[in-house]
Write a protein that holds these residues in place. Sequence first.
Motif, PDB file in Angstrom:
ATOM      1  N   CYS A  44       0.782  -0.755  -5.446  1.00 29.87           N
ATOM      2  CA  CYS A  44       1.023  -2.066  -4.835  1.00 29.87           C
ATOM      3  C   CYS A  44       1.955  -1.949  -3.627  1.00 29.87           C
ATOM      4  N   LEU A  45       2.976  -1.119  -3.730  1.00 30.41           N
ATOM      5  CA  LEU A  45       3.917  -0.962  -2.628  1.00 30.41           C
ATOM      6  C   LEU A  45       3.288  -0.275  -1.414  1.00 30.41           C
ATOM      7  N   LEU A  46       2.391   0.662  -1.654  1.00 29.80           N
ATOM      8  CA  LEU A  46       1.786   1.433  -0.572  1.00 29.80           C
ATOM      9  C   LEU A  46       0.505   0.807  -0.014  1.00 29.80           C
ATOM     10  N   GLU A  47       0.035  -0.244  -0.647  1.00 34.48           N
ATOM     11  CA  GLU A  47      -1.222  -0.866  -0.238  1.00 34.48           C
ATOM     12  C   GLU A  47      -1.266  -1.288   1.233  1.00 34.48           C
ATOM     13  N   PRO A  48      -0.204  -1.863   1.806  1.00 33.54           N
ATOM     14  CA  PRO A  48      -0.275  -2.288   3.206  1.00 33.54           C
ATOM     15  C   PRO A  48      -0.553  -1.147   4.192  1.00 33.54           C
ATOM     16  N   THR A  49      -0.160   0.069   3.860  1.00 35.15           N
ATOM     17  CA  THR A  49      -0.349   1.191   4.791  1.00 35.15           C
ATOM     18  C   THR A  49      -1.473   2.142   4.357  1.00 35.15           C
ATOM     19  N   LYS A  50      -2.171   1.821   3.288  1.00 34.61           N
ATOM     20  CA  LYS A  50      -3.166   2.739   2.744  1.00 34.61           C
ATOM     21  C   LYS A  50      -4.290   3.029   3.737  1.00 34.61           C
ATOM     22  N   THR A  55      -7.078   6.740   7.418  1.00 33.56           N
ATOM     23  CA  THR A  55      -7.682   6.944   8.724  1.00 33.56           C
ATOM     24  C   THR A  55      -6.976   8.070   9.477  1.00 33.56           C
ATOM     25  N   GLU A  56      -5.656   8.054   9.442  1.00 36.34           N
ATOM     26  CA  GLU A  56      -4.869   9.087  10.125  1.00 36.34           C
ATOM     27  C   GLU A  56      -5.123  10.466   9.515  1.00 36.34           C
ATOM     28  N   HIS A  57      -5.236  10.517   8.206  1.00 36.84           N
ATOM     29  CA  HIS A  57      -5.491  11.790   7.518  1.00 36.84           C
ATOM     30  C   HIS A  57      -6.843  12.356   7.939  1.00 36.84           C
ATOM     31  N   LYS A  58      -7.863  11.496   7.996  1.00 37.11           N
ATOM     32  CA  LYS A  58      -9.191  11.959   8.420  1.00 37.11           C
ATOM     33  C   LYS A  58      -9.177  12.397   9.883  1.00 37.11           C
ATOM     34  N   ARG A  59      -8.458  11.669  10.707  1.00 34.34           N
ATOM     35  CA  ARG A  59      -8.418  11.980  12.134  1.00 34.34           C
ATOM     36  C   ARG A  59      -7.759  13.340  12.384  1.00 34.34           C
ATOM     37  N   LEU A  60      -6.651  13.589  11.735  1.00 34.55           N
ATOM     38  CA  LEU A  60      -5.899  14.817  11.972  1.00 34.55           C
ATOM     39  C   LEU A  60      -6.481  16.023  11.264  1.00 34.55           C
ATOM     40  N   ASN A  61      -7.048  15.798  10.076  1.00 38.54           N
ATOM     41  CA  ASN A  61      -7.621  16.873   9.268  1.00 38.54           C
ATOM     42  C   ASN A  61      -6.650  18.054   9.165  1.00 38.54           C
ATOM     43  N   LYS A  62      -5.420  17.752   8.802  1.00 41.65           N
ATOM     44  CA  LYS A  62      -4.357  18.764   8.690  1.00 41.65           C
ATOM     45  C   LYS A  62      -4.371  19.383   7.288  1.00 41.65           C
ATOM     46  N   PRO A  63      -3.755  20.531   7.140  1.00 42.29           N
ATOM     47  CA  PRO A  63      -3.635  21.137   5.807  1.00 42.29           C
ATOM     48  C   PRO A  63      -2.721  20.294   4.907  1.00 42.29           C
ATOM     49  N   GLU A  64      -2.822  20.547   3.631  1.00 40.14           N
ATOM     50  CA  GLU A  64      -2.052  19.787   2.640  1.00 40.14           C
ATOM     51  C   GLU A  64      -0.548  19.851   2.878  1.00 40.14           C
ATOM     52  N   ALA A  66       1.021  19.491   5.541  1.00 42.94           N
ATOM     53  CA  ALA A  66       1.431  18.530   6.569  1.00 42.94           C
ATOM     54  C   ALA A  66       1.488  17.101   6.032  1.00 42.94           C
ATOM     55  N   ILE A  67       0.970  16.864   4.853  1.00 41.43           N
ATOM     56  CA  ILE A  67       0.881  15.503   4.321  1.00 41.43           C
ATOM     57  C   ILE A  67       2.247  14.837   4.161  1.00 41.43           C
ATOM     58  N   PRO A  68       3.271  15.482   3.602  1.00 39.26           N
ATOM     59  CA  PRO A  68       4.576  14.795   3.495  1.00 39.26           C
ATOM     60  C   PRO A  68       5.105  14.302   4.847  1.00 39.26           C
ATOM     61  N   TYR A  69       4.973  15.120   5.884  1.00 39.29           N
ATOM     62  CA  TYR A  69       5.419  14.726   7.225  1.00 39.29           C
ATOM     63  C   TYR A  69       4.618  13.517   7.716  1.00 39.29           C
ATOM     64  N   LEU A  70       3.317  13.570   7.519  1.00 39.52           N
ATOM     65  CA  LEU A  70       2.459  12.469   7.986  1.00 39.52           C
ATOM     66  C   LEU A  70       2.754  11.177   7.229  1.00 39.52           C
ATOM     67  N   LEU A  71       3.039  11.293   5.951  1.00 32.24           N
ATOM     68  CA  LEU A  71       3.357  10.099   5.170  1.00 32.24           C
ATOM     69  C   LEU A  71       4.655   9.462   5.657  1.00 32.24           C
ATOM     70  N   GLU A  72       5.652  10.281   5.942  1.00 33.47           N
ATOM     71  CA  GLU A  72       6.916   9.741   6.457  1.00 33.47           C
ATOM     72  C   GLU A  72       6.712   9.110   7.831  1.00 33.47           C
ATOM     73  N   LYS A  73       5.949   9.759   8.658  1.00 33.66           N
ATOM     74  CA  LYS A  73       5.689   9.247   9.999  1.00 33.66           C
ATOM     75  C   LYS A  73       4.887   7.946   9.932  1.00 33.66           C
ATOM     76  N   GLY A  74       3.873   7.906   9.077  1.00 36.29           N
ATOM     77  CA  GLY A  74       3.028   6.719   8.946  1.00 36.29           C
ATOM     78  C   GLY A  74       3.736   5.556   8.292  1.00 36.29           C
ATOM     79  N   GLY A  75       4.649   5.846   7.370  1.00 38.43           N
ATOM     80  CA  GLY A  75       5.383   4.791   6.683  1.00 38.43           C
ATOM     81  C   GLY A  75       6.406   4.116   7.567  1.00 38.43           C
ATOM     82  N   ALA A  76       6.819   4.798   8.658  1.00 38.07           N
ATOM     83  CA  ALA A  76       7.827   4.238   9.542  1.00 38.07           C
ATOM     84  C   ALA A  76       7.250   3.249  10.537  1.00 38.07           C
ATOM     85  N   LYS A  77       5.904   3.203  10.640  1.00 37.62           N
ATOM     86  CA  LYS A  77       5.274   2.306  11.614  1.00 37.62           C
ATOM     87  C   LYS A  77       5.492   0.862  11.258  1.00 37.62           C
TER      88      LYS A  77
END
Length: 77
Positions: A44-50, A55-64, A66-77
């Motif tokens: 429920c808490l993460l639903e607004p940014t899901k 979409t960002e994960h598919k676009r970047l297609n980074k290795p696993e 990189a996911i923590p960094y991307l989550l922090e970056k995406g959550g700050a938007k």
Amino acid sequence: MLTERHNAIAGNIWEIANRVRGPYRHPQSRLVKLSNVVLRRLDCLLEPTKDVMLTEHKRLNKPESAIPYLLEKGGAK
């Protein structure tokens, strides 16, 4: 009459509780339910940014890794 209705309602509640518990014994079911409640709350808490994050994960297609960094970056938007 009221006692019969009360007993019927109580019986229904216990039947539902037994179905929710499933194959787990009573002490174990408590742990499973708590885990599910925590996961649902996080969902429920993460639903607004899901959608943005998926979409960002598919676009970047980074290795696993990189996911923590991307989550922090995406959550700050």
